[in-house]
Design a protein around this motif. Sequence first.
Motif, PDB file in Angstrom:
ATOM      1  N   SER A 195       0.816  -1.219   0.000  1.00  0.00           N
ATOM      2  CA  SER A 195       0.000   0.000   0.000  1.00  0.00           C
ATOM      3  C   SER A 195       0.847   1.265   0.000  1.00  0.00           C
ATOM      4  N   ILE A 196       0.223   2.352  -0.484  1.00  0.00           N
ATOM      5  CA  ILE A 196       0.749   3.699  -0.285  1.00  0.00           C
ATOM      6  C   ILE A 196      -0.206   4.398   0.677  1.00  0.00           C
ATOM      7  N   ILE A 197       0.334   5.014   1.706  1.00  0.00           N
ATOM      8  CA  ILE A 197      -0.455   5.710   2.708  1.00  0.00           C
ATOM      9  C   ILE A 197      -0.158   7.203   2.600  1.00  0.00           C
ATOM     10  N   ILE A 198      -1.182   7.995   2.775  1.00  0.00           N
ATOM     11  CA  ILE A 198      -1.022   9.445   2.665  1.00  0.00           C
ATOM     12  C   ILE A 198      -1.418  10.104   3.978  1.00  0.00           C
ATOM     13  N   SER A 199      -0.649  11.125   4.379  1.00  0.00           N
ATOM     14  CA  SER A 199      -0.961  11.851   5.604  1.00  0.00           C
ATOM     15  C   SER A 199      -0.339  13.240   5.527  1.00  0.00           C
ATOM     16  N   GLN A 227       6.685   7.163  11.105  1.00  0.00           N
ATOM     17  CA  GLN A 227       7.830   6.250  11.105  1.00  0.00           C
ATOM     18  C   GLN A 227       7.374   4.803  11.289  1.00  0.00           C
ATOM     19  N   LYS A 228       6.457   4.584  12.223  1.00  0.00           N
ATOM     20  CA  LYS A 228       5.988   3.224  12.488  1.00  0.00           C
ATOM     21  C   LYS A 228       5.246   2.649  11.281  1.00  0.00           C
ATOM     22  N   LEU A 279       4.966   6.643   1.864  1.00  0.00           N
ATOM     23  CA  LEU A 279       4.139   7.661   2.502  1.00  0.00           C
ATOM     24  C   LEU A 279       4.143   8.901   1.610  1.00  0.00           C
ATOM     25  N   ARG A 280       2.980   9.512   1.464  1.00  0.00           N
ATOM     26  CA  ARG A 280       2.855  10.687   0.613  1.00  0.00           C
ATOM     27  C   ARG A 280       2.036  11.756   1.332  1.00  0.00           C
ATOM     28  N   ALA A 333      -4.901   4.664   1.745  1.00  0.00           N
ATOM     29  CA  ALA A 333      -5.487   5.277   2.941  1.00  0.00           C
ATOM     30  C   ALA A 333      -4.927   6.674   3.169  1.00  0.00           C
ATOM     31  N   PHE A 334      -5.718   7.458   3.868  1.00  0.00           N
ATOM     32  CA  PHE A 334      -5.312   8.788   4.336  1.00  0.00           C
ATOM     33  C   PHE A 334      -5.771   8.927   5.771  1.00  0.00           C
ATOM     34  N   PHE A 335      -4.869   9.379   6.649  1.00  0.00           N
ATOM     35  CA  PHE A 335      -5.247   9.613   8.042  1.00  0.00           C
ATOM     36  C   PHE A 335      -4.658  10.938   8.491  1.00  0.00           C
ATOM     37  N   GLU A 336      -5.328  11.558   9.460  1.00  0.00           N
ATOM     38  CA  GLU A 336      -4.796  12.785  10.035  1.00  0.00           C
ATOM     39  C   GLU A 336      -5.547  13.133  11.314  1.00  0.00           C
ATOM     40  N   ILE A 337      -4.818  13.699  12.267  1.00  0.00           N
ATOM     41  CA  ILE A 337      -5.397  14.295  13.464  1.00  0.00           C
ATOM     42  C   ILE A 337      -5.148  15.794  13.378  1.00  0.00           C
ATOM     43  N   GLY A 338      -6.191  16.592  13.584  1.00  0.00           N
ATOM     44  CA  GLY A 338      -6.048  18.035  13.540  1.00  0.00           C
ATOM     45  C   GLY A 338      -6.714  18.698  12.339  1.00  0.00           C
TER      46      GLY A 338
END
Length: 283
Positions: A159-163, A182-183, A192-193, A212-217
């Motif tokens: 996978s490629i994950i974006i944040s 990092q984890k 990561l993108r 996937a895309f995740f973010e806090i804030g």
Amino acid sequence: MEDQWQRAYDFAVEVARKAGEEIRKAGEREIRVMTKSSTVDLVTKTDERVEKIIIGSLTDEFGEGTHCFIGEESVAKGEPCILTDKPTWIIDPVDGTTNFVHGFPFVAVSIAFAVNKQLEFGVVYSCLEDKMYKARKGKGAFCNDQQIQVSDVKDIHKSIIISEHGTDRSPEKVTKTFSTMQKILCIPVHGLRGSGTAATNMCLVATGAVEAFFEIGIHCWDIAAGAVIVQEAGGILLDVDGGPLDLMSRRMVSANNETIAKRIIKEIEIFPVVRDDAPAEKQ
């Protein structure tokens, strides 16, 4: 039976394109930059002008007082950020303001519409790419009128994950954000993108370009339109603790499937953020 929200959906697409044209024109002129909450969270006069265009156009079309509005610039000036049962437009006039200021080519207009606190449709116009993403509940998701869908990858290693790292530069939050990245990178994943705009990130999930895309804030206006697009493309939305998405919580994971989402959630270091709908004294 008449589809009562089709007119609103079609008009939202028109308004998003009109707003995007204004952003492109502004990008060709000298950009005056002010600071909002930090030197990173930049805002230009374009934000305010484009939001006025969007809200003004919607008010002219549907009548004064018939609909409610939650807009990034309006909230910044003290308007309440409360989602009620009334028909409500949730607007980010220029998602990716920092990108816009620096000429980084990902800038989006994000317009969502909710009734009874439920999102009915979302429109995201990536105006520098000239890509119009749109979706209505139960009717599929599209990019430039071509139907889109999430990827079928279930192996996190493929996978490629974006944040994004967000605008809060407090050492504790920066440390937790990059520790999480990092984890996840060391699971390992393919990469990561980050595009610099939450709305565009969600559309990349919807098209299958990333898993996937995740973010806090983030804020509700960053993700409301993209949330509809992701779901209608076959994806899922969760809180970073694995529970259901709360639009006002400023925490989100969007993914192509539950397997990928829950694997990412295992690695996320959660930190507190003030809800969008928190009383003003807590902001």
